[in-house]
Motif scaffolding. Structure first.
Motif, PDB file in Angstrom:
ATOM      1  N   MET A 180       1.840  -9.081  -2.246  1.00 38.63           N
ATOM      2  CA  MET A 180       2.441  -8.274  -3.303  1.00 38.63           C
ATOM      3  C   MET A 180       2.425  -9.026  -4.631  1.00 38.63           C
ATOM      4  O   MET A 180       2.041  -8.482  -5.670  1.00 38.63           O
ATOM      5  N   ALA A 181       2.854 -10.286  -4.597  1.00 37.85           N
ATOM      6  CA  ALA A 181       2.872 -11.093  -5.816  1.00 37.85           C
ATOM      7  C   ALA A 181       1.466 -11.305  -6.343  1.00 37.85           C
ATOM      8  O   ALA A 181       1.221 -11.260  -7.562  1.00 37.85           O
ATOM      9  N   TYR A 182       0.507 -11.523  -5.437  1.00 42.60           N
ATOM     10  CA  TYR A 182      -0.879 -11.715  -5.867  1.00 42.60           C
ATOM     11  C   TYR A 182      -1.430 -10.463  -6.536  1.00 42.60           C
ATOM     12  O   TYR A 182      -2.105 -10.541  -7.569  1.00 42.60           O
ATOM     13  N   LYS A 183      -1.131  -9.314  -5.979  1.00 37.55           N
ATOM     14  CA  LYS A 183      -1.613  -8.055  -6.553  1.00 37.55           C
ATOM     15  C   LYS A 183      -1.049  -7.842  -7.947  1.00 37.55           C
ATOM     16  O   LYS A 183      -1.774  -7.404  -8.861  1.00 37.55           O
ATOM     17  N   LEU A 241       0.810  -1.212   0.000  1.00 38.38           N
ATOM     18  CA  LEU A 241       0.000   0.000   0.000  1.00 38.38           C
ATOM     19  C   LEU A 241       0.847   1.268   0.000  1.00 38.38           C
ATOM     20  O   LEU A 241       0.383   2.333  -0.428  1.00 38.38           O
ATOM     21  N   GLN A 242       2.082   1.169   0.462  1.00 44.32           N
ATOM     22  CA  GLN A 242       2.956   2.340   0.521  1.00 44.32           C
ATOM     23  C   GLN A 242       4.008   2.369  -0.585  1.00 44.32           C
ATOM     24  O   GLN A 242       4.808   3.300  -0.657  1.00 44.32           O
ATOM     25  N   ASN A 243       3.998   1.362  -1.449  1.00 43.60           N
ATOM     26  CA  ASN A 243       4.988   1.275  -2.509  1.00 43.60           C
ATOM     27  C   ASN A 243       4.511   2.076  -3.723  1.00 43.60           C
ATOM     28  O   ASN A 243       3.691   1.595  -4.523  1.00 43.60           O
ATOM     29  N   VAL A 244       5.027   3.270  -3.882  1.00 45.97           N
ATOM     30  CA  VAL A 244       4.596   4.158  -4.966  1.00 45.97           C
ATOM     31  C   VAL A 244       5.032   3.618  -6.318  1.00 45.97           C
ATOM     32  O   VAL A 244       4.291   3.708  -7.306  1.00 45.97           O
ATOM     33  N   ASN A 245       6.234   3.060  -6.395  1.00 49.60           N
ATOM     34  CA  ASN A 245       6.749   2.571  -7.675  1.00 49.60           C
ATOM     35  C   ASN A 245       5.884   1.451  -8.250  1.00 49.60           C
ATOM     36  O   ASN A 245       5.582   1.432  -9.448  1.00 49.60           O
ATOM     37  N   VAL A 246       5.474   0.518  -7.396  1.00 51.64           N
ATOM     38  CA  VAL A 246       4.617  -0.576  -7.848  1.00 51.64           C
ATOM     39  C   VAL A 246       3.265  -0.033  -8.296  1.00 51.64           C
ATOM     40  O   VAL A 246       2.711  -0.459  -9.315  1.00 51.64           O
ATOM     41  N   SER A 247       2.734   0.916  -7.551  1.00 52.88           N
ATOM     42  CA  SER A 247       1.447   1.518  -7.903  1.00 52.88           C
ATOM     43  C   SER A 247       1.508   2.190  -9.269  1.00 52.88           C
ATOM     44  O   SER A 247       0.608   2.025 -10.103  1.00 52.88           O
ATOM     45  N   ILE A 248       2.575   2.937  -9.520  1.00 55.57           N
ATOM     46  CA  ILE A 248       2.722   3.624 -10.811  1.00 55.57           C
ATOM     47  C   ILE A 248       2.910   2.605 -11.934  1.00 55.57           C
ATOM     48  O   ILE A 248       2.316   2.737 -13.021  1.00 55.57           O
TER      49      ILE A 248
END
Length: 333
Positions: free
Chosen positions: A270-273, A16-23
């Motif tokens: 994380m992997a599931y998302k 939820l706090q990982n901006v790079n993954v979100s982008i």
């Protein structure tokens, strides 16, 4: 999806706090949305208005195209949610709709691909069954309704639960990223829910699809021309690619994540998302399946793509005919 307790696990908080993954996921969703709307919009137009007769395969493809377009229209909401730091502002009802669109797209796509493979199996390996065209059309329509009924019945808990969850320490409200444990009464109910998704809606259709395409290829290898056999192999390859690239990772990780979370307190969130993000790629690959699965769709698409070149070729033919006509008249004179 993760389950809430007195304290969120580190994997969920990290995601939820990982901006790079979100982008990165948002960029993938933007690309998928564009290809989805263009490719499936064209496919739907061809299937509805330019392809006839409406064979069972065409009916299944129309059903698949509608589910793909649904995910294409829902993805912008997911993009906005992720770029807003996983903060959902549209309320619990819209969250439920978005979640249902994601999962109905995946599982209706899987069941529809199975139905297309069964139709090809019956048409090539067992041609004496369901020879009546009208009967096959009715069965195809009923099959589509049964698919939706099965998927919605399995996903019923998602329709009856508030899927939003407030996280005060992060000042956000998530949508389907953290599920309430009381959504289902106990661990056995959770295990049954996930088992139904993974084994009933994924593994069983996957096995049926493989059996049908292997049988079709074996039949064509004995009896057909090389061109037809090559198309069947390409179609089987595309379907297996969609299953292995889009559907298998998500369902395998869902099963593993559930077992670890329920019985060992560990997480693969994380992997599931990330695998859920990859599952949306199927909506971009499905038009290729239509191309190899339907002769009518293939012909209409080629007509559209080659319209200009065909017009030029026709003009050249007319000019050649006129030149030959003039030459013959000169000889006669």
């Amino acid at each position: 999806m993760s389950w809430n307790s007195s304290k969120l696990d580190n994997a969920t908080l990290s995601m939820l706090q990982n901006v790079n993954v979100s982008i990165a996921m948002s960029v993938i969703y933007v690309i998928v949305t564009f290809i989805n709307i263009v490719g499936n919009g064209l496919s739907l137009w061809l299937l509805l208005f330019r392809t006839s007769p409406k064979t069972p395969s065409i009916i299944f493809m129309i059903n698949l195209t509608f589910t793909d377009l649904a995910i294409g229209t829902a993805l912008p909401f997911q993009i906005a949610y992720q770029l807003h730091g996983y903060h959902w502002v549209l309320g619990p009802n819209m969250c439920s709709v978005l979640t249902l669109v994601f999962y109905t797209n995946m599982y209706c796509s899987i069941l529809t691909m199975m139905a297309i493979s069964i139709d090809r199996y019956l048409g090539i390996v067992r041609p004496m069954l369901f020879r009546e065209t009208r009967e096959r059309k009715s069965i195809a329509v009923i099959s589509c309704l049964l698919m939706w009924g099965l998927v919605l019945s399995v996903l019923y808990p998602l329709m009856t639960t508030d899927l939003t969850f407030a996280i005060p320490e992060l000042r956000i409200t998530t949508c389907f990223d953290v599920l309430k444990k009381d959504m289902l009464p106990n661990k056995m109910a959770w295990a049954t829910f996930v088992f139904s998704m993974v084994f009933v809606l994924f593994l069983f259709p996957f096995c049926v699809t493989i059996f049908c395409y292997v049988s079709v290829i074996r039949k064509l290898a004995r009896d057909s021309k090389n061109a037809q056999k090559a198309r069947a192999i390409r179609l089987a390859f595309m379907v297996l690619l969609v299953f292995t690239l889009c559907f298998a990772p998500n369902n395998i990780l869902l099963f593993a994540h559930t077992v670890l979370k329920l019985f060992h307190g560990k997480s693969l969130y994380m992997a599931y998302k990330l695998s859920l993000c990859c599952s949306c790629l199927n909506s971009c690959l499905d038009p290729f399946i239509y191309y190899f699965a339907s002769k009518e769709f293939r012909q209409k698409l080629r007509q559209i793509m080659n319209l200009h070149s065909l017009s030029s070729a026709d003009s050249m033919k007319m000019e050649c005919k006129e030149n030959l006509y003039s030459a013959s008249e000169a000889v006669r004179g």
